[in-house]
Scaffold this motif. Structure first.
Motif, PDB file in Angstrom:
ATOM      1  N   ARG A  39       0.832  -1.211   0.000  1.00 63.59           N
ATOM      2  CA  ARG A  39       0.000   0.000   0.000  1.00 63.59           C
ATOM      3  C   ARG A  39       0.860   1.252   0.000  1.00 63.59           C
ATOM      4  O   ARG A  39       0.560   2.221  -0.700  1.00 63.59           O
ATOM      5  CB  ARG A  39      -0.932  -0.004   1.218  1.00 63.59           C
ATOM      6  CG  ARG A  39      -2.151  -0.871   1.053  1.00 63.59           C
ATOM      7  CD  ARG A  39      -3.161  -0.603   2.145  1.00 63.59           C
ATOM      8  NE  ARG A  39      -2.643  -0.886   3.469  1.00 63.59           N
ATOM      9  CZ  ARG A  39      -2.718  -2.064   4.081  1.00 63.59           C
ATOM     10  NH1 ARG A  39      -3.303  -3.063   3.467  1.00 63.59           N
ATOM     11  NH2 ARG A  39      -2.216  -2.229   5.289  1.00 63.59           N
ATOM     12  N   LYS A  42       2.344   1.713  -3.503  1.00 61.25           N
ATOM     13  CA  LYS A  42       1.355   2.207  -4.455  1.00 61.25           C
ATOM     14  C   LYS A  42       1.054   3.681  -4.231  1.00 61.25           C
ATOM     15  O   LYS A  42       0.938   4.452  -5.192  1.00 61.25           O
ATOM     16  CB  LYS A  42       0.069   1.378  -4.351  1.00 61.25           C
ATOM     17  CG  LYS A  42       0.188  -0.002  -4.965  1.00 61.25           C
ATOM     18  CD  LYS A  42      -1.012  -0.852  -4.698  1.00 61.25           C
ATOM     19  CE  LYS A  42      -2.210  -0.396  -5.458  1.00 61.25           C
ATOM     20  NZ  LYS A  42      -3.364  -1.320  -5.299  1.00 61.25           N
ATOM     21  N   LYS A  46       1.822   6.694  -6.881  1.00 59.38           N
ATOM     22  CA  LYS A  46       0.749   7.588  -7.324  1.00 59.38           C
ATOM     23  C   LYS A  46       1.124   9.041  -7.078  1.00 59.38           C
ATOM     24  O   LYS A  46       0.896   9.914  -7.922  1.00 59.38           O
ATOM     25  CB  LYS A  46      -0.545   7.240  -6.589  1.00 59.38           C
ATOM     26  CG  LYS A  46      -1.736   8.030  -7.036  1.00 59.38           C
ATOM     27  CD  LYS A  46      -2.980   7.603  -6.293  1.00 59.38           C
ATOM     28  CE  LYS A  46      -4.162   8.450  -6.701  1.00 59.38           C
ATOM     29  NZ  LYS A  46      -5.365   8.107  -5.931  1.00 59.38           N
TER      30      LYS A  46
END
Length: 68
Positions: A39, A42, A46
């Motif tokens: 997580r 990611k 992003k």
């Protein structure tokens, strides 16, 4: 020699060995840690994409000319 290198039963054997080595108590903790790190990865990827799209790719130039 390694014609069918990775078959489903190979994965089953590897899973059994991992469970035998680490025990069933450590596996949920390891999976939680792996999920948390995925997580984070990611969200950082992003954020990097959004920062790259928001900033121009060329540096601003000074219109007044070189300072001597």
């Amino acid at each position: 020699m390694l014609r069918n290198g990775l078959e489903p039963w190979h994965l089953l054997v590897v899973a059994i060995v991992v469970i035998a080595l680490f025990g069933s108590k450590k596996l949920p903790e390891a999976a939680r840690g792996l999920g948390k790190s995925m997580r984070i990865l990611k969200s950082e990827a992003k954020a990097m994409k959004e920062d790259g799209a928001a900033t121009p790719s060329t540096a601003p130039t000074d219109a007044s000319g070189p300072a001597d």
